[in-house]
Design a protein around this motif. Structure first.
Motif, PDB file in Angstrom:
ATOM      1  N   GLY A 211       0.782  -1.230   0.000  1.00  8.30           N
ATOM      2  CA  GLY A 211       0.000   0.000   0.000  1.00  8.30           C
ATOM      3  C   GLY A 211       0.810   1.275   0.000  1.00  8.30           C
ATOM      4  N   ARG A 212       2.101   1.180  -0.275  1.00  8.69           N
ATOM      5  CA  ARG A 212       2.959   2.371  -0.251  1.00  8.69           C
ATOM      6  C   ARG A 212       3.203   2.953  -1.641  1.00  8.69           C
ATOM      7  NH1 ARG A 212       8.140   0.717   2.350  1.00  8.69           N
ATOM      8  NH2 ARG A 212       7.630  -1.348   1.544  1.00  8.69           N
ATOM      9  N   LEU A 213       2.656   2.285  -2.658  1.00 13.80           N
ATOM     10  CA  LEU A 213       2.621   2.812  -4.019  1.00 13.80           C
ATOM     11  C   LEU A 213       1.265   2.451  -4.610  1.00 13.80           C
ATOM     12  CD1 LEU A 213       6.113   1.960  -5.621  1.00 13.80           C
ATOM     13  CD2 LEU A 213       5.193   4.246  -5.208  1.00 13.80           C
ATOM     14  N   PRO A 214       0.746   3.258  -5.534  1.00  9.48           N
ATOM     15  CA  PRO A 214      -0.554   2.933  -6.150  1.00  9.48           C
ATOM     16  C   PRO A 214      -0.453   1.695  -7.039  1.00  9.48           C
ATOM     17  CG  PRO A 214       0.441   4.817  -7.240  1.00  9.48           C
ATOM     18  CD  PRO A 214       1.289   4.534  -6.023  1.00  9.48           C
ATOM     19  N   GLN A 215      -1.594   1.071  -7.296  1.00 10.08           N
ATOM     20  CA  GLN A 215      -1.608  -0.152  -8.098  1.00 10.08           C
ATOM     21  C   GLN A 215      -1.046   0.078  -9.498  1.00 10.08           C
ATOM     22  OE1 GLN A 215      -5.186  -2.717  -7.999  1.00 10.08           O
ATOM     23  NE2 GLN A 215      -5.079  -2.749 -10.246  1.00 10.08           N
ATOM     24  N   ASP A 216      -1.224   1.269 -10.053  1.00  8.29           N
ATOM     25  CA  ASP A 216      -0.749   1.544 -11.407  1.00  8.29           C
ATOM     26  C   ASP A 216       0.658   2.140 -11.433  1.00  8.29           C
ATOM     27  OD1 ASP A 216      -1.295   4.031 -10.371  1.00  8.29           O
ATOM     28  OD2 ASP A 216      -2.400   4.748 -12.137  1.00  8.29           O
ATOM     29  N   ALA A 217       1.401   1.977 -10.350  1.00  7.55           N
ATOM     30  CA  ALA A 217       2.728   2.596 -10.257  1.00  7.55           C
ATOM     31  C   ALA A 217       3.668   2.120 -11.364  1.00  7.55           C
ATOM     32  CB  ALA A 217       3.353   2.308  -8.888  1.00  7.55           C
ATOM     33  N   ILE A 218       3.637   0.820 -11.680  1.00  4.77           N
ATOM     34  CA  ILE A 218       4.542   0.296 -12.714  1.00  4.77           C
ATOM     35  C   ILE A 218       4.188   0.879 -14.077  1.00  4.77           C
ATOM     36  CG2 ILE A 218       5.185  -1.803 -13.968  1.00  4.77           C
ATOM     37  CD1 ILE A 218       5.107  -3.261 -11.252  1.00  4.77           C
ATOM     38  N   GLN A 219       2.907   0.942 -14.381  1.00  3.61           N
ATOM     39  CA  GLN A 219       2.478   1.544 -15.645  1.00  3.61           C
ATOM     40  C   GLN A 219       2.942   2.996 -15.726  1.00  3.61           C
ATOM     41  OE1 GLN A 219      -1.754   1.471 -16.293  1.00  3.61           O
ATOM     42  NE2 GLN A 219      -1.642   2.882 -18.037  1.00  3.61           N
ATOM     43  N   ARG A 220       2.761   3.725 -14.645  1.00  2.00           N
ATOM     44  CA  ARG A 220       3.153   5.130 -14.620  1.00  2.00           C
ATOM     45  C   ARG A 220       4.668   5.286 -14.711  1.00  2.00           C
ATOM     46  NH1 ARG A 220      -0.436   7.204  -9.583  1.00  2.00           N
ATOM     47  NH2 ARG A 220       0.858   9.075  -9.815  1.00  2.00           N
ATOM     48  N   ALA A 221       5.404   4.378 -14.056  1.00  2.00           N
ATOM     49  CA  ALA A 221       6.870   4.428 -14.107  1.00  2.00           C
ATOM     50  C   ALA A 221       7.373   4.185 -15.537  1.00  2.00           C
ATOM     51  CB  ALA A 221       7.466   3.381 -13.161  1.00  2.00           C
ATOM     52  N   LEU A 222       6.777   3.209 -16.218  1.00  2.00           N
ATOM     53  CA  LEU A 222       7.192   2.896 -17.584  1.00  2.00           C
ATOM     54  C   LEU A 222       6.859   4.036 -18.538  1.00  2.00           C
ATOM     55  CD1 LEU A 222       6.091  -0.849 -17.759  1.00  2.00           C
ATOM     56  CD2 LEU A 222       8.438   0.015 -17.718  1.00  2.00           C
ATOM     57  N   GLU A 223       5.730   4.683 -18.313  1.00  2.00           N
ATOM     58  CA  GLU A 223       5.306   5.761 -19.210  1.00  2.00           C
ATOM     59  C   GLU A 223       6.086   7.047 -18.984  1.00  2.00           C
ATOM     60  OE1 GLU A 223       1.150   6.075 -18.472  1.00  2.00           O
ATOM     61  OE2 GLU A 223       0.600   4.383 -19.772  1.00  2.00           O
TER      62      GLU A 223
END
Length: 251
Positions: A211-223
């Motif tokens: 719970g310390r990063l949002p569920q879409d964190a990886i998508q956002r990081a890649l983008e």
């Protein structure tokens, strides 16, 4: 000069990684030391499918090397296996075409990462798993892992020190499985992985699950290539190179 392909296993605990270094014992050093004895005192250079870091283990690492003279593959395997340290095992040896290259011809790799979720650390697991005792939402982690699958520029998940220019990779599969004895198994399968990429992805998934990063964190990081959307690099002890595949054997 006949070329040989070998599949090897090793416990990376007592090594400073795979590649030869000035200061530190390595897997490559031990293998080449033994091969030199088996090659009439002439140095043999081994080429791996990829390098592993200090503390990282391998179940299916692939190497190739050239010998001065023809050798029976099974006798060579036995000699190499019995004369290397006990934490290195030679699973198989076969003679291959001189054009075969363990690194450049690999088409798929599978890595496993093991996490021990026991309430307290086990002294018997400390070298082979990463301990994480906090609560995790596995459903959220599995949804987040779907964003890893596909072809992406994984620059944000590549540690500094990599000399690779093209950081685009295709990940075919990411699975997160609950295992007996409080263990969590991460499975990554793709056409290749960058320096510390798997460990950085695991660290990010754990942070999402906590719970310390949002569920879409990886998508956002890649983008966006935003480092704030990534977690810490997971410890090396939990990482295993499981299998390396090639399109077809060269005979």
């Amino acid at each position: 000069m006949p070329r040989f392909k070998a599949i090897i296993q090793y416990d990376g605990t007592n090594y400073a990684g795979f590649q030869i270094q000035k200061n530190g014992r390595t897997i490559q050093e031990e293998l080449e030391k033994t091969l030199k004895k088996l090659n009439s005192g002439t140095r043999v250079t081994i080429h791996p499918s990829g390098r592993t870091d200090a503390g990282v283990h391998a179940v299916g690492q692939v190497i190739h090397f050239d010998m001065l003279h023809p050798r029976d593959a099974e006798k060579l395997r036995y000699a190499l296996d019995t004369q290397t340290p006990h934490d290195i095992n030679i699973t198989s040896v076969e003679e291959v075409d001189e054009m075969f290259h363990a690194r450049y011809m690999s088409t798929e790799k599978t890595y496993h990462y093991r996490v021990d979720r026991s309430p307290t650390k086990s002294p018997f697991k400390r070298l082979y798993t990463s301990h994480y005792q906090y609560d995790l939402d596995l459903d959220v982690m599995r949804e987040a892992a779907k964003d890893i699958v596909g072809t992406h520029d994984f620059s944000i998940f590549c540690a500094t020190g990599s000399s690779v220019e093209d950081k685009t990779r295709t990940v075919y599969e990411v699975r997160i499985e609950e295992q007996p004895d409080h263990e969590l198994l991460f499975i990554f399968r793709g056409n290749g992985f960058l320096y510390k990429m798997v460990r950085m992805l695991v660290g990010t998934l754990l942070k999402i699950g906590g719970g310390r990063l949002p569920q879409d964190a990886i998508q956002r990081a890649l983008e966006s290539q935003d480092k704030k959307m990534t977690g810490p690099t997971a410890h090396p002890q939990g990482l295993y190179l499981m299998e390396v595949k090639y399109d077809k054997p060269l005979d």
